[in-house]
Design a protein around this motif. Structure first.
Motif, mmCIF file in Angstrom:
data_model
loop_
_atom_site.group_PDB
_atom_site.id
_atom_site.type_symbol
_atom_site.label_atom_id
_atom_site.label_comp_id
_atom_site.label_asym_id
_atom_site.label_seq_id
_atom_site.Cartn_x
_atom_site.Cartn_y
_atom_site.Cartn_z
ATOM 1 N N VAL A 193 0.548 -0.925 0.075
ATOM 2 C CA VAL A 193 -0.370 0.267 0.190
ATOM 3 C C VAL A 193 1.054 1.051 -0.057
ATOM 4 N N ARG A 194 1.657 0.886 0.361
ATOM 5 C CA ARG A 194 2.713 2.283 0.516
ATOM 6 C C ARG A 194 3.195 2.534 -0.752
ATOM 7 N N ALA A 195 4.150 1.300 -1.172
ATOM 8 C CA ALA A 195 4.008 1.893 -2.267
ATOM 9 C C ALA A 195 3.570 2.074 -3.589
ATOM 10 N N LYS A 329 -7.735 4.887 -1.931
ATOM 11 C CA LYS A 329 -8.290 3.833 -2.416
ATOM 12 C C LYS A 329 -7.341 3.245 -3.384
ATOM 13 N N PRO A 330 -7.367 3.995 -4.134
ATOM 14 C CA PRO A 330 -6.251 3.484 -5.643
ATOM 15 C C PRO A 330 -4.659 2.926 -4.861
ATOM 16 N N ALA A 331 -4.787 3.204 -3.703
ATOM 17 C CA ALA A 331 -2.973 2.451 -3.342
ATOM 18 C C ALA A 331 -3.655 1.168 -2.999
ATOM 19 N N LEU A 332 -4.767 0.958 -2.083
ATOM 20 C CA LEU A 332 -5.935 -0.517 -1.811
ATOM 21 C C LEU A 332 -5.615 -1.229 -3.071
ATOM 22 N N ALA A 333 -5.772 -0.852 -4.069
ATOM 23 C CA ALA A 333 -6.344 -1.302 -5.621
ATOM 24 C C ALA A 333 -5.160 -2.066 -5.686
ATOM 25 N N ALA A 334 -3.794 -0.950 -6.076
ATOM 26 C CA ALA A 334 -3.041 -1.478 -5.983
ATOM 27 C C ALA A 334 -2.118 -2.538 -5.677
ATOM 28 N N ALA A 335 -2.262 -2.337 -4.695
ATOM 29 C CA ALA A 335 -2.354 -3.962 -3.599
ATOM 30 C C ALA A 335 -2.659 -4.755 -3.681
ATOM 31 N N GLY A 336 -4.055 -4.666 -4.516
ATOM 32 C CA GLY A 336 -5.196 -5.961 -4.623
ATOM 33 C C GLY A 336 -5.607 -6.155 -3.519
ATOM 34 N N ILE A 337 -6.051 -5.172 -3.066
ATOM 35 C CA ILE A 337 -6.956 -4.968 -1.796
ATOM 36 C C ILE A 337 -8.139 -4.856 -2.030
ATOM 37 N N ILE A 338 -8.334 -4.165 -3.224
ATOM 38 C CA ILE A 338 -9.911 -3.986 -3.238
ATOM 39 C C ILE A 338 -10.142 -4.093 -4.680
ATOM 40 N N LYS A 339 -11.628 -3.748 -5.303
ATOM 41 C CA LYS A 339 -11.448 -3.457 -6.602
ATOM 42 C C LYS A 339 -12.280 -2.780 -7.586
ATOM 43 N N ARG A 362 -14.579 -0.295 5.700
ATOM 44 C CA ARG A 362 -13.753 0.562 6.904
ATOM 45 C C ARG A 362 -13.057 0.107 7.708
ATOM 46 N N GLU A 363 -12.714 -1.418 7.526
ATOM 47 C CA GLU A 363 -11.438 -1.903 8.038
ATOM 48 C C GLU A 363 -10.164 -2.051 7.250
ATOM 49 N N ASP A 364 -10.397 -1.520 5.853
ATOM 50 C CA ASP A 364 -9.510 -0.879 5.241
ATOM 51 C C ASP A 364 -8.602 0.257 5.071
ATOM 52 N N MET A 365 -9.806 1.463 5.286
ATOM 53 C CA MET A 365 -9.411 2.351 5.861
ATOM 54 C C MET A 365 -7.883 2.820 6.589
ATOM 55 N N PHE A 366 -6.879 4.128 6.992
ATOM 56 C CA PHE A 366 -6.444 4.328 7.255
ATOM 57 C C PHE A 366 -6.130 3.477 9.000
ATOM 58 N N HIS A 367 -7.153 3.944 9.622
ATOM 59 C CA HIS A 367 -6.723 3.492 11.003
ATOM 60 C C HIS A 367 -6.495 1.681 11.284
ATOM 61 N N VAL A 368 -6.337 1.312 9.990
ATOM 62 C CA VAL A 368 -5.548 -0.013 9.972
ATOM 63 C C VAL A 368 -4.729 -0.221 11.185
ATOM 64 N N LEU A 369 -3.987 1.182 10.228
ATOM 65 C CA LEU A 369 -2.317 1.191 10.653
ATOM 66 C C LEU A 369 -2.310 1.584 12.127
ATOM 67 N N ARG A 370 -3.288 1.751 12.739
ATOM 68 C CA ARG A 370 -3.194 1.819 14.056
ATOM 69 C C ARG A 370 -3.036 1.152 14.583
ATOM 70 N N HIS A 371 -3.846 -0.330 13.872
ATOM 71 C CA HIS A 371 -4.422 -1.510 14.669
ATOM 72 C C HIS A 371 -2.755 -2.392 14.549
ATOM 73 N N THR A 372 -2.313 -2.282 13.343
ATOM 74 C CA THR A 372 -1.012 -2.850 13.229
ATOM 75 C C THR A 372 -0.413 -2.204 14.132
ATOM 76 N N TYR A 373 -0.224 -0.749 14.086
ATOM 77 C CA TYR A 373 0.646 -0.572 15.264
ATOM 78 C C TYR A 373 0.939 -1.880 16.445
ATOM 79 N N ALA A 374 -0.586 -1.508 17.062
ATOM 80 C CA ALA A 374 -1.076 -2.075 18.432
ATOM 81 C C ALA A 374 -0.411 -3.387 18.387
ATOM 82 N N SER A 375 -0.514 -4.262 17.089
ATOM 83 C CA SER A 375 -0.378 -5.645 17.197
ATOM 84 C C SER A 375 0.842 -5.862 17.187
ATOM 85 N N VAL A 376 1.564 -4.873 16.364
ATOM 86 C CA VAL A 376 2.688 -5.301 16.300
ATOM 87 C C VAL A 376 4.070 -4.769 17.896
#
Length: 478
Positions: A193-195, A329-339, A362-376
């Motif tokens: 997604v970052r790329a 959202k285009p970055a999510l599409a480029a990563a194959g997450i959404i169409k 909603r679960e794939d919007m920016f807030h998922v990065l915060r959840h990932t931070y907590a999981s790590v």
């Protein structure tokens, strides 16, 4: 005792000559008996003395306990109470007030606004819930139900209702969406997604992953918030927008600032971003974009200037909706997450462009990065108290409620204890963590041991680990 019943049709004292009570000028007009004299209780009239006596007794009891509510005060319609008493007395932030007003005026008032406060009972609540769930998803219905409960709770405080019908009716349960656990991304997904983002926006992903920032906090972050020497980032504000699309700065969620530890590699990326995309000064009002009308509001809303680290290619502050639709959202599409789910025709000047439309969950919007931070952090064994502080939660309980499933080995201690409980006590026991467990199995399978043990039917082998880590083997004849 406070309170008495007055007969409006007959005079209180009888005539001295006839011994009878004479009629008053109100004889035959209106209700005959009026209850008066109860402190804090408005007078009330009745047709029969029996009704007046019953109401007087109840009113005396409730008044002495401080529970008296005049039923007539609850005859106001819910819509009139909201607009005339409840909404006008609120002082929510613009970003909160706008969506709340939309939900109330679009759903609560059309569905139950014509009912009086007294008429909102279990049957009315059941009908409201059914109609509401036919309009919106359960997640939104839960929020709207909370608004109605808050409104009726205020009516109780205003002595228009004796109790909140939403909380008093056990037969009517609030809408409950299916519970979903917080979702975290794998490192490969984050990198993909970052790329897919423009280079100037990639730091946003780093801030979400490396600091656990919310989207508004990332967009409101200033270069001066980075303390590279101390290795921390000060989260002091967020960039918000009101319902009219006007931007302003405010405190982070929960109205409190915090500090988050700055990972060294994030510091390297931040310095590189500052060199490649210099920070842009941005001046916006504080707390509320509405023009001030008093000296106090002028002080409270005084604009502040910060050097934003994330800006558009034109050097402007980021509007979250545009950024979500045209970058995230285009970055999510480029990563194959959404169409894509369709396309939109957009006219830029004299050119006509067809732009794909995406419907990201909603679960794939920016807030998922915060959840990932907590999981790590939790998978690395970080303290739940420290993580709660870095995330800006009000208490560690909030952090546990959201992220307990990310904690490693959850439930393993209880599983080990139960396994020990069910262990067969007649078998030789060797400490589970002993380095000799594998050697014992190998030793037991050696031919010389089998030759000794096999002939003796009444023999048992006992193993004992010595203090120095050795092994003592005893073959006991029974």
């Amino acid at each position: 005792m406070a309170g008495y019943i007055e007969d409006r049709w007959l005079k209180k004292r009888p005539n001295k000559q006839t011994g009878k009570r004479e009629r008053t000028s109100l004889y035959g007009k209106g209700k005959r008996y009026r209850v008066k004299g109860i402190p804090g209780v408005q007078d009330r009239s009745f047709d029969t003395s029996e009704d007046a006596k019953q109401w007087l007794a109840t009113a005396r009891t409730d008044s002495s306990r401080g529970d008296f509510v005049d039923p007539r005060r609850g005859e106001i319609s819910l819509a009139d109470y909201i607009m005339g008493h409840w909404w006008s007395a609120r002082a929510d932030e613009p970003s909160t007030a706008g969506p709340m007003a939309s939900r109330i005026w679009n759903h609560i008032i059309p569905l139950v606004g014509d009912l009086s406060l007294r008429e909102i009972d279990a049957a009315a609540l059941r009908s409201f819930k059914a109609a509401l769930l036919s309009r919106v998803e359960e997640t939104t219905a839960e929020v709207i139900w909370g608004h109605l409960s808050s409104i009726l709770g205020s009516a109780v405080d205003d002595q228009r209702l004796l109790r909140n019908p939403v909380k008093a009716r056990n037969s009517v349960k609030p809408p409950r969406p299916t519970e979903k656990k917080a979702k975290a991304w794998a490192r490969e997904v984050v990198d993909a997604v970052r790329a897919g983002l423009q280079e100037r926006y990639r730091l946003a992903v780093d801030l979400g992953i490396g600091l656990g920032l919310r989207q508004g906090e990332a967009f409101g972050l200033a270069e001066e918030d980075f303390d590279f020497e101390a290795g921390v980032v000060h989260v002091r504000r967020q960039l918000k927008w009101d319902i009219k699309g006007r931007p302003y700065f405010s405190l982070p969620k929960g109205r409190k600032t915090r500090e988050a530890p700055l990972p060294p590699n994030l510091a390297i990326r931040a310095r590189a971003h500052f060199r490649r995309f210099p920070s842009t000064p941005c001046t916006l009002p504080w707390r509320n974009p509405e023009p001030p009308t008093t000296a106090l509001e002028e002080r409270q809303r005084k604009p502040i200037t910060v050097n934003l680290v994330l800006t558009t290619s034109h050097g402007n502050r980021i509007y979250y909706r545009t950024w979500n639709d045209r970058s995230w959202k285009p970055a999510l599409a480029a990563a194959g997450i959404i169409k894509p789910v369709g396309e939109k025709v957009r006219r830029d000047g004299g050119r006509v462009r067809r732009v794909p439309l995406y419907a990201a969950p909603r679960e794939d919007m920016f807030h998922v990065l915060r959840h990932t931070y907590a999981s790590v952090q939790l998978e690395a064994g970080e303290s739940i108290v420290s993580l709660s502080k870095w995330l800006g939660h009000s208490t560690p309980k909030v952090t546990l409620d959201h992220y307990a499933h990310f904690m490693p080995g959850a439930g393993q201690r209880g599983l080990a204890a139960m396994d020990a409980w069910l262990e067969d006590r007649h078998q030789p026991k060797v400490p589970e963590k002993s380095l000799l467990v594998g050697w014992i199995k190998e030793f037991s399978s050696k031919p010389q041991v089998n030759e000794v043990v096999a002939p003796g039917a009444d023999m048992s082998v006992k193993y004992k680990e010595t203090a120095r880590g050795g092994l003592a083997v005893n073959i006991i004849e029974c």
